[in-house]
Design an enzyme around this catalytic site. Structure first.
Site, PDB file in Angstrom:
ATOM      1  N   ASP A  67       0.812  -1.212   0.000  1.00 31.12           N
ATOM      2  CA  ASP A  67       0.000   0.000   0.000  1.00 31.12           C
ATOM      3  C   ASP A  67       0.848   1.267   0.000  1.00 31.12           C
ATOM      4  O   ASP A  67       2.058   1.223   0.195  1.00 31.12           O
ATOM      5  CB  ASP A  67      -0.962   0.007   1.203  1.00 31.12           C
ATOM      6  CG  ASP A  67      -0.330  -0.561   2.471  1.00 31.12           C
ATOM      7  OD1 ASP A  67       0.901  -0.559   2.567  1.00 31.12           O
ATOM      8  OD2 ASP A  67      -1.085  -1.011   3.352  1.00 31.12           O
ATOM      9  N   ASN A 136      -7.599  -3.235  14.437  1.00 35.72           N
ATOM     10  CA  ASN A 136      -8.975  -3.547  14.031  1.00 35.72           C
ATOM     11  C   ASN A 136      -9.023  -4.723  13.059  1.00 35.72           C
ATOM     12  O   ASN A 136      -9.998  -4.894  12.352  1.00 35.72           O
ATOM     13  CB  ASN A 136      -9.623  -2.305  13.393  1.00 35.72           C
ATOM     14  CG  ASN A 136      -8.853  -1.851  12.142  1.00 35.72           C
ATOM     15  OD1 ASN A 136      -7.893  -2.479  11.730  1.00 35.72           O
ATOM     16  ND2 ASN A 136      -9.300  -0.761  11.552  1.00 35.72           N
ATOM     17  N   HIS A 138      -7.376  -5.102  10.318  1.00 35.22           N
ATOM     18  CA  HIS A 138      -7.196  -4.847   8.880  1.00 35.22           C
ATOM     19  C   HIS A 138      -5.886  -5.494   8.418  1.00 35.22           C
ATOM     20  O   HIS A 138      -4.938  -5.643   9.178  1.00 35.22           O
ATOM     21  CB  HIS A 138      -7.249  -3.350   8.540  1.00 35.22           C
ATOM     22  CG  HIS A 138      -6.061  -2.535   8.939  1.00 35.22           C
ATOM     23  ND1 HIS A 138      -6.132  -1.186   9.154  1.00 35.22           N
ATOM     24  CD2 HIS A 138      -4.770  -2.861   9.154  1.00 35.22           C
ATOM     25  CE1 HIS A 138      -4.935  -0.729   9.480  1.00 35.22           C
ATOM     26  NE2 HIS A 138      -4.089  -1.723   9.489  1.00 35.22           N
ATOM     27  N   GLU A 143      -9.787  -2.051   5.342  1.00 38.90           N
ATOM     28  CA  GLU A 143     -10.408  -1.738   6.618  1.00 38.90           C
ATOM     29  C   GLU A 143     -11.673  -2.570   6.804  1.00 38.90           C
ATOM     30  O   GLU A 143     -12.251  -3.059   5.829  1.00 38.90           O
ATOM     31  CB  GLU A 143     -10.783  -0.250   6.649  1.00 38.90           C
ATOM     32  CG  GLU A 143      -9.596   0.685   6.482  1.00 38.90           C
ATOM     33  CD  GLU A 143      -8.716   0.791   7.721  1.00 38.90           C
ATOM     34  OE1 GLU A 143      -8.675  -0.172   8.520  1.00 38.90           O
ATOM     35  OE2 GLU A 143      -8.062   1.829   7.889  1.00 38.90           O
TER      36      GLU A 143
HETATM   37  C1  F6R Z   1       1.283  -1.973   6.118  1.00 49.19           C
HETATM   38  C2  F6R Z   1      -0.122  -2.258   6.229  1.00 49.19           C
HETATM   39  C3  F6R Z   1      -0.859  -2.313   7.513  1.00 49.19           C
HETATM   40  C4  F6R Z   1      -0.008  -2.652   8.749  1.00 49.19           C
HETATM   41  C5  F6R Z   1      -0.854  -2.615  10.028  1.00 49.19           C
HETATM   42  C6  F6R Z   1      -0.036  -2.901  11.274  1.00 49.19           C
HETATM   43  O1  F6R Z   1       1.739  -2.031   4.781  1.00 49.19           O
HETATM   44  O2  F6R Z   1      -0.716  -2.464   5.245  1.00 49.19           O
HETATM   45  O3  F6R Z   1      -1.888  -3.267   7.389  1.00 49.19           O
HETATM   46  O4  F6R Z   1       0.557  -3.924   8.586  1.00 49.19           O
HETATM   47  O5  F6R Z   1      -1.445  -1.358  10.142  1.00 49.19           O
HETATM   48  O6  F6R Z   1       0.901  -1.884  11.482  1.00 49.19           O
HETATM   49  P1  F6R Z   1       2.018  -1.993  12.612  1.00 49.19           P
HETATM   50  O7  F6R Z   1       2.956  -3.058  12.171  1.00 49.19           O
HETATM   51  O8  F6R Z   1       2.681  -0.645  12.631  1.00 49.19           O
HETATM   52  O9  F6R Z   1       1.332  -2.326  13.894  1.00 49.19           O
END
Ligand code: F6R
Length: 249
Positions: A67, A136, A138, A143
């Site tokens: 992303d 959450n 995701h 989301e």
């Molecule tokens: C990252 C992404 C997100 C993260 C998620 C967890 O490319 O797509 O899904 O993997 O938000 O983030 P952290 O590792 O910072 O807790």
């Protein structure tokens, strides 16, 4: 789903890097799906070290990132483009032509999303997809929502994601409200998936991912249907799982 629980973040990072090492050793021109966020940083550090010590060669490896923020220039320090070069690509022998990150500044976002999906397809598909998970549940920036989006698409970020990501910005108002993300369809086409999670704040999302109903409100729950998914956790993230459901590293 195979679940491995490690002692701590350092062990999770080592284990994850070893998985990438075996993938690239077996197939030097592997296609890796990579993630940003705090969780994979330790894995990237291990990979950098392995590359310095010549255990792993990235010269033929191709990467696709999950992303990118919408409308945030690549030069911005909080862009995922910048993150990936800082945390990995600048320090390994990868050919930058083999690096793919969605262009959040593209004039025609729909065309950019279609181009990205096509590029993944042309590369032969993702051999191993690294995923983090949001509080959450995701995955990527898919989301909690009412349907599972298949292809790369523009998404409005959840309030809780904006809140969580504000730790990297001076002000919460600076956090982009939209992002381009690969869809869950590409997950299913990935030959292997490796989901990493650490810390108590991920325990509930992991519980719902493993035991919950497969519903778009819990995007990661769809991994229950994938036939080669490994989840690597630290003890805190595994806190709500039954002992018989995982192996310890
Ligand atoms: C990252 C992404 C997100 C993260 C998620 C967890 O490319 O797509 O899904 O993997 O938000 O983030 P952290 O590792 O910072 O807790």
């Amino acid at each position: 789903m195979r679940i491995i629980v490690c002692e701590n973040y350092e062990e999770v990072s080592k284990k994850a890097a070893q998985m990438i090492l075996s993938q690239v050793t077996l197939k030097p021109n592997s296609v890796l799906g990579l993630a940003t966020g705090s969780t994979p940083v330790g894995m990237y550090k291990n990979l950098i070290q392995m590359n310095k010590e010549r255990y792993i060669d990235f010269s033929e490896v191709k990467t696709f990132n999950l992303d990118e923020y919408y409308n945030l220039p690549r030069t911005n320090e909080e862009s995922y483009y910048h993150f990936m070069y800082e945390n990995l690509f600048n320090h390994i022998n990868i050919n930058s032509e083999n690096v793919n990150i969605p262009n959040g500044m593209a004039e025609d976002i729909e065309a950019e999303c279609a181009r990205y999906d096509e590029a993944i397809k042309e590369s032969g598909g993702i051999d191993i997809q690294v995923l983090g998970i949001g509080n959450n549940a995701h995955i990527r920036f898919n989301e909690p929502t009412v349907n599972f989006e298949k292809g790369t698409h523009l998404v409005e970020l959840d309030e809780s994601t904006i809140q969580a990501n504000s730790r990297f910005f001076d002000d919460i108002d600076d956090v982009p409200k939209k992002a381009i993300t690969m869809g869950v369809g590409a997950i299913f086409k990935s030959k292997k998936i490796m989901l990493l999670a650490c810390g108590e704040n991920k325990a509930e999302a992991i519980y719902n991912t493993v035991y919950g109903k497969v519903i778009p409100e819990v995007p990661a729950s769809i991994l229950q249907f994938h036939n080669d998914t490994i989840i690597i956790l630290d003890k805190a993230a595994a806190k709500l799982l039954k002992k018989e459901d995982y192996k310890t590293a």
